[in-house]
Design a protein around this motif. Structure first.
Motif, short mmCIF file in Angstrom:
data_model
loop_
_atom_site.label_atom_id
_atom_site.label_comp_id
_atom_site.label_asym_id
_atom_site.label_seq_id
_atom_site.Cartn_x
_atom_site.Cartn_y
_atom_site.Cartn_z
N ALA A 1 0.80 -1.03 0.11
CA ALA A 1 -0.03 -0.24 0.01
C ALA A 1 0.83 1.17 -0.11
O ALA A 1 1.63 1.34 0.89
N CYS A 2 0.65 2.02 -0.73
CA CYS A 2 1.20 3.37 -0.88
C CYS A 2 0.33 4.60 -0.26
O CYS A 2 -0.89 4.47 -0.78
N LEU A 3 0.92 5.47 0.45
CA LEU A 3 0.10 6.33 1.26
C LEU A 3 -0.31 7.46 0.48
O LEU A 3 0.60 8.08 -0.25
N VAL A 4 -1.41 8.07 0.34
CA VAL A 4 -2.11 9.07 -0.17
C VAL A 4 -2.05 10.38 0.72
O VAL A 4 -2.58 10.04 1.79
N VAL B 1 2.09 10.38 -3.62
CA VAL B 1 1.92 9.08 -3.00
C VAL B 1 3.28 9.29 -2.10
O VAL B 1 4.37 9.97 -2.78
N ASP B 2 3.49 8.35 -1.35
CA ASP B 2 4.90 8.37 -0.74
C ASP B 2 5.71 7.44 -1.60
O ASP B 2 5.35 7.07 -2.63
N LYS C 1 -6.35 6.75 7.16
CA LYS C 1 -5.20 6.63 6.19
C LYS C 1 -5.74 6.07 4.73
O LYS C 1 -6.37 5.10 4.60
N GLY D 1 -4.81 5.36 0.87
CA GLY D 1 -3.56 4.42 -0.12
C GLY D 1 -4.01 3.83 -1.15
O GLY D 1 -5.21 3.74 -1.51
N ARG D 2 -3.32 3.22 -2.00
CA ARG D 2 -3.71 2.37 -2.90
C ARG D 2 -2.72 1.10 -2.81
O ARG D 2 -1.44 1.35 -2.60
#
Length: 378
Positions: A16-19, A27-28, A324, A326-327
């Motif tokens: 998961a990448c944080l938005v 994204v991170d 949180k 994310g994607r």
């Protein structure tokens, strides 16, 4: 020393990448999956999944799970630019007295999507433009590499129209020339491969307006269709669009209760966030944040698939540190819109075939390079 095997929770976090709430950094930094294998002989994807959500003839939506972004993007690019399809390439204008210039009319005809028997289209071979002084079978128009279409329309007055009529389609015959007026003329073996109402070469959308005529104006055109790919021209692209997005990931880290829960649900598209009531068991458990809130409304994640990751909830102070966004990096939601020559689900299968051929060609070239290196070491 054997490499450390990451825990399932660590793998889930890295997927998961944080938005973030700021538009300048969505994204991170993407971290690699763990454990990572750098061997050239990589085993097949054991967790690969393809799940269809919608499968209509002209539109398909499905999830491609367990692959790298490079593989997903390769499918997208192949769908747009490397699947062979049929389109009008040569336009021979015998007569055109309409107000549309020959070049503009030819361009409009070339962009008309065509459909017909897939067996016949696969049977056709490639047509190659002849070079000066060259005589090659692939450079000569024949029944196995060229489809002939004709368009013949002439506008005349309608003697049965009312004197008070103002609609040109009633006042005149053939006032509007549509794609349905294009006629397929089979040649040679094409009568075998392109037969029947659905097998003949015809426009995918018969209602495309090509030109408007008035009495005395005429269009007489012969068109030759060949196979091509979207990499050469957009008219050969078999899709109207082929795109993908990552599956949204929504995590409620702290309870959102009462009116805040309703406001939180309104920050997302319908169906993403649901409203439930705190149960007695949850109200009795310590450390959950629901203590003493029995029967109150709480926000729960119902279906993140419908989310568009708008960041709306991150703009409200009352939701700070409670959610949180994310994607999921290895969950790609594909959307394919066909122009009509192929069914949308078949297009993805064709893209897999093209990628397999590319891999086989690369494997042969690498093997040939290895043999040359053995013979002539550097």
């Amino acid at each position: 020393m054997a490499p450390r095997i990451a825990s399932p929770e660590e793998i889930r976090k890295r997927k998961a990448c944080l938005v973030l709430p700021f538009l300048d950094r969505e994204v991170d930094f993407p971290l690699p999956f763990v454990p990572v294998s750098h061997l050239l002989n990589i085993p097949p994807h054991q967790n690969l999944q393809v799940i269809f959500h919608k499968n209509d003839p002209l539109e398909a939506s499905f999830s491609l799970i367990g692959v790298d972004a490079a593989i997903a993007n390769a499918f997208r690019r192949i769908l747009i630019a490397e699947i062979p399809s049929l389109a009008i390439e040569f336009v021979f204008i015998h007569n055109n007295t309409s107000v549309i210039h020959d070049e503009v009319l030819s361009h409009r005809l070339g962009l008309v999507p065509l459909k017909g028997s897939l067996d016949g289209i696969n049977w056709m071979t490639w047509f190659r433009m002849p070079q000066e002084g060259e005589e090659d079978s692939a450079s000569v128009a024949s029944d196995h590499n060229t489809i002939v279409l004709k368009l013949n329309a002439e506008c005349t007055k309608n003697p049965n129209a009312s004197p008070d009529e103002e609609d040109p389609t009633v006042l005149y015959n053939n006032a509007h020339v549509y794609a349905r007026d294009i006629v397929f003329e089979p040649v040679g073996r094409q009568t075998t491969f392109f037969s029947g109402p659905d097998g003949e070469i015809q426009p995918s959308n018969p209602d495309i307006l090509l030109a408007k005529l008035r009495p005395g104006q005429k269009i007489d055109i012969e068109m030759h269709c060949i196979k091509g790919i979207g990499q050469d021209h957009a008219k050969f692209s078999p899709v109207a669009t082929a795109s993908y997005r990552l599956l949204p990931d929504i995590q409620i880290t702290r309870p959102i209760l009462g009116d805040d829960a309703v406001k939180f649900a309104n920050c997302f598209p319908p169906g993403v966030i649901g409203i439930e009531h705190v149960t007695a068991d949850e109200a009795e458990q310590k450390g959950t944040g629901y203590e003493g809130h029995k029967g109150e409304k709480k926000a729960v994640v119902v279906d993140p698939f419908k989310d568009t990751v708008s960041r709306e909830c991150l703009r409200h102070e009352e939701f700070k540190d409670k959610v949180k966004l994310g994607r999921i990096r290895d969950h790609f939601i594909f959307n394919i819109e066909s122009v009509g020559q192929f069914n949308s689900d078949l297009l993805f299968i064709e893209s897999v075939k093209v990628l397999r051929l590319k891999c086989a060609r690369l494997k042969r070239n690498v093997a040939a390079l290895a043999d040359m290196t053995d013979i002539n070491p550097v």
